[in-house]
Enzyme design. Sequence first.
Site, short mmCIF file in Angstrom:
data_model
loop_
_atom_site.label_atom_id
_atom_site.label_comp_id
_atom_site.label_asym_id
_atom_site.label_seq_id
_atom_site.Cartn_x
_atom_site.Cartn_y
_atom_site.Cartn_z
N GLU A 106 -1.48 -8.85 4.68
CA GLU A 106 -1.33 -8.95 6.14
C GLU A 106 -2.67 -8.93 6.85
O GLU A 106 -2.78 -9.36 8.00
CB GLU A 106 -0.41 -7.83 6.66
CG GLU A 106 -1.00 -6.42 6.71
CD GLU A 106 -0.91 -5.66 5.39
OE1 GLU A 106 -0.78 -6.30 4.32
OE2 GLU A 106 -1.01 -4.41 5.43
N HIS A 133 -3.65 -5.76 0.81
CA HIS A 133 -3.09 -6.03 2.14
C HIS A 133 -3.14 -7.52 2.49
O HIS A 133 -4.07 -7.95 3.18
CB HIS A 133 -3.88 -5.25 3.19
CG HIS A 133 -3.70 -3.78 3.10
ND1 HIS A 133 -2.59 -3.14 3.60
CD2 HIS A 133 -4.47 -2.82 2.56
CE1 HIS A 133 -2.68 -1.84 3.36
NE2 HIS A 133 -3.82 -1.61 2.73
N CYS A 192 0.84 -1.20 0.00
CA CYS A 192 0.00 0.00 0.00
C CYS A 192 0.87 1.25 0.00
O CYS A 192 1.57 1.50 -0.96
CB CYS A 192 -0.98 -0.05 1.19
SG CYS A 192 -2.39 1.04 0.96
#
Lengths: 750, 229
Positions: free
Chosen positions: B205, B203, B86
């Site tokens: 994560e 993302h 990002c």
Amino acid sequence: MTMRSAAAPKMEPDMLSEPEATPELAGSHGLSAEEYDTILKIMGRTPSFTELGIFSVMWSEHCSYKSSRIHLKKLPTAAPWVIQGPGENAGVIDIGDGQAAVFKMESHNHPSYIEPYQGAATGVGGIMRDVFTMGARPIANMNALRFGDPAHPKTRSLVSGVIAGIAGYGNCMGVPTVGGETNFHKSYNGNILVNAMTVGLVDQDKIYYARGAGVGQPVVYVGSKTGRDGIHGATMASAEFDNDSADQRPTVQVGDPFVEKLLLEACLELMEKDAIICIQDMGAAGLTSSSVEIADKGGIGVHLDLDRVPMREPGMSPYEIMLSESQERMLMILKPGREDEARAIFEKWDLDFAVIGITTADRRLKLSMHGRVWCDMPVPPLVDQAPVYDRPCAKLEKPAPLAPIPEETDMLDALVKLLSCPDLSSKRWIWEQYDSLVRGETVSGPGIAGTQASKPADAAIVRIPGKDKALAVTTDCTPRYCHADPFEGAKQAVAESWRNLCAAGATPLAITNNLNFGNPQKPDIMAQFVAAIDGIAVACRALDYPVISGNVSLHNETNSEAIFPTPAIGGVGVMADWKTACSLAVENSGLTLMLIGGGGTHLGQSLYLREILGREDGTPPAVDLEREKRHGLFIRNMIATGHITACHDLSDGGLLVALAEMLMAGNTGATLQTGGDAAFWFGEDQGRYAIATKAPETLEEEAKKRGIPAHILGLSGGDSLKFSSGAGILVNNLIYENERWLPACMEGNA
Amino acid sequence: MKAAIIVFPGTNREPDMTQALHRAGIVDTTLVWHKDNDLKGADLIVLPGGFSYGDYLRCGAMAAQSPVMKDVVAQAKRGVRVLGVCNGFQILVESGLLPGALLRNRSLKFICKQVHLKTETSGSAFTAALTQGQVIRVPVAHGEGNYFAAPETLRAMEDQDRIAFRYCDADGAVTDAANPNGSIGNIAGILNENRNVLGMMPHPENATQDHQGTLSGLPVFESLMKALS
């Protein structure tokens, strides 16, 4: 102590001559003739211009709660788990393991109407500051928004500005916006409501307060520089609008979420060091209210050298400095000798840090600048002698019962209309602009179908980092009920928030409220306000659900047209393990769908009545609080013991809407065996839940033991919502209808 | 094995990244403040998401000038693995470690939603645990994720198998409807020539924990764990 004085521009003293205070000038500051007389008595002389300005903001409705204070005392605020009730920057509750949740909701209605992006953004910034001022890291943002008629020429630009403002600030701060509610009604055409809520997490031994300052301690200013923005914002928010309200744009503050992110990290870093005695954010009425609060709560005086205040532009007067509402600023009292350590942290984060004064024993607010004293006034009367009004109340008329309604209705047709009406339509266009996932702890976020987080539920659910424990949060209010009957409507708002937390599998703990009303000087508005407080108080007592913080926003009127009374409730609950959180999605076939709490009978003030029959009459559904509690405890118990697979509370649109939402969320169909009339499918009787279960017999049995009505409605399966009569509709079509309206509206095609 | 997660003023997804690395077994993680030039001994450098410098000037432009970035560039040239997600991707582009640019989303709005990504190559330390063509489901959350690069740059990246991920639908079809931001060729993530630097807008994560409801992003971190141990 600081280099600021030397660097400050040298002013000729007469460049800073102040106008003389007169009754007329006091009037233009929003002070009444009687209030000005009191000021003359307190001062024993004519106040200076700066002193007058300070009185006017401290005594504004926004800061003094002068019309609401005597009524707010009626709210229950105590419970064994309440650590801090109303009166501080935010309320605090015990959530176990030595941890606490800090939360509050606050309005930014007037500024958001005048300048939607900055008004909404700084509303979000302000409420987050209230929470981290107390030492808590914000972990969830919520909101409660009301806009005017979608067809009104201003509505679309207000919606897009407000949403972008909320998103712009919250996303940049890295605090997930996990839910909220958005309604449309013509009563908000001239006064939208932007209520923002923040929930923070703190260790109980690291909570900071505004109280506790002593004598001889340094007064420290940190954060952004002071500019000329937002001067008199609190006064603007304390008056009603007319056609020239756009001229008030300069009173709206301008936000900088990046600076607030730095301020958050710097404050939390310093708070780890035990150097702060007390701290107060500079929100409404800026440096004035923060210094007066700290002085008043500590029983001390404050002497400020305004030359040392970090300023954005040269030539600002003491009046402007004291009344500026520039954002992202904090005032703190440090332990003497800890200044350098604190300064190093703020310099690391590239923020201003200035020792601007000292606390004194004289209980006076004394302001010096350019070698002159501009204000020397006693602190206690600013707070103690602030006007308190017991304003006259009209007697409220009870609404007439619902007039007869036509019998024949195509239930599926009505369902589709309801799912695509402004209030029930998917708000994806709104919440996809919010980062609901940042920090990585979101279990349940906004929306029903195709959501950002994994588990659509009746409340937003955020895990506590490193634990199984999670917080559940919801915001609720049904203004059309409150308009028809403010007492029952306010009761219902509390009950619905409590019910939403139960449906998500959480134990409800406490609420914050945001009381949005019209002009309190009108007896009928005051009557609405008082009745709503009574309704909230009754419900909170019955449900062991105290009020720990809140905000009052009055004067939501334009050209004498008031908004619907809107007491928005923000509820917070806790669950021991996020894995027990209950989704509203029916994801599998073969589950039994059940109705808990009895069949629908009440169509007065229902969404069905308004959207299908075009009527807004009748009484709102009454809340039987004893029943509400019994049903809620049963639901929680059945969720905790694993007997409920999915659960959704019944509210707007009643049973059939709730079932449709559960099926849309899980993209699964169902066949309903039950028949019923419009009141059965769309009635909004309270204290009810729709559930899906693998153990219908157990549920029936357990419900029977407790005297709770439980009906089997049908079975999940297939791709359509079908009645046993054969009529049906594809769940995908329901999703399409539910998603259609808002994007089309925002494109101008609705 | 040590991972350094760099924190700029305005970075906000460092807790998410820490969680993800820990879940994959990369437990020795340090948050490195951008003014502290200490990347010595880091086997993995991560630039997480957020709004470094408030996205002022241009997303990532100011962070790219931060003292620590000289060191990141030097370490990347030495072959140390660098992951930018990002805002981290935006910083990598601004610092010249990756080609192209990230423009405003074509909707002109910030967008947060779950998307599907098609794995274009398993030939990297970041994607080895995925198979080519494998579809993963992870969220995006950005306002400026619309990837753009000149035709010759794109061609070079494709020839060198440097496209890591493309936006696709649930079945793996790379369609315009599945493109959340208007990125050219639905590009969601790219590698540098040495294949030791990955930048991606989505993302992974945020899809690595049980409570997030999906572990779809975990293979990215498991790939790193394996490559580095």
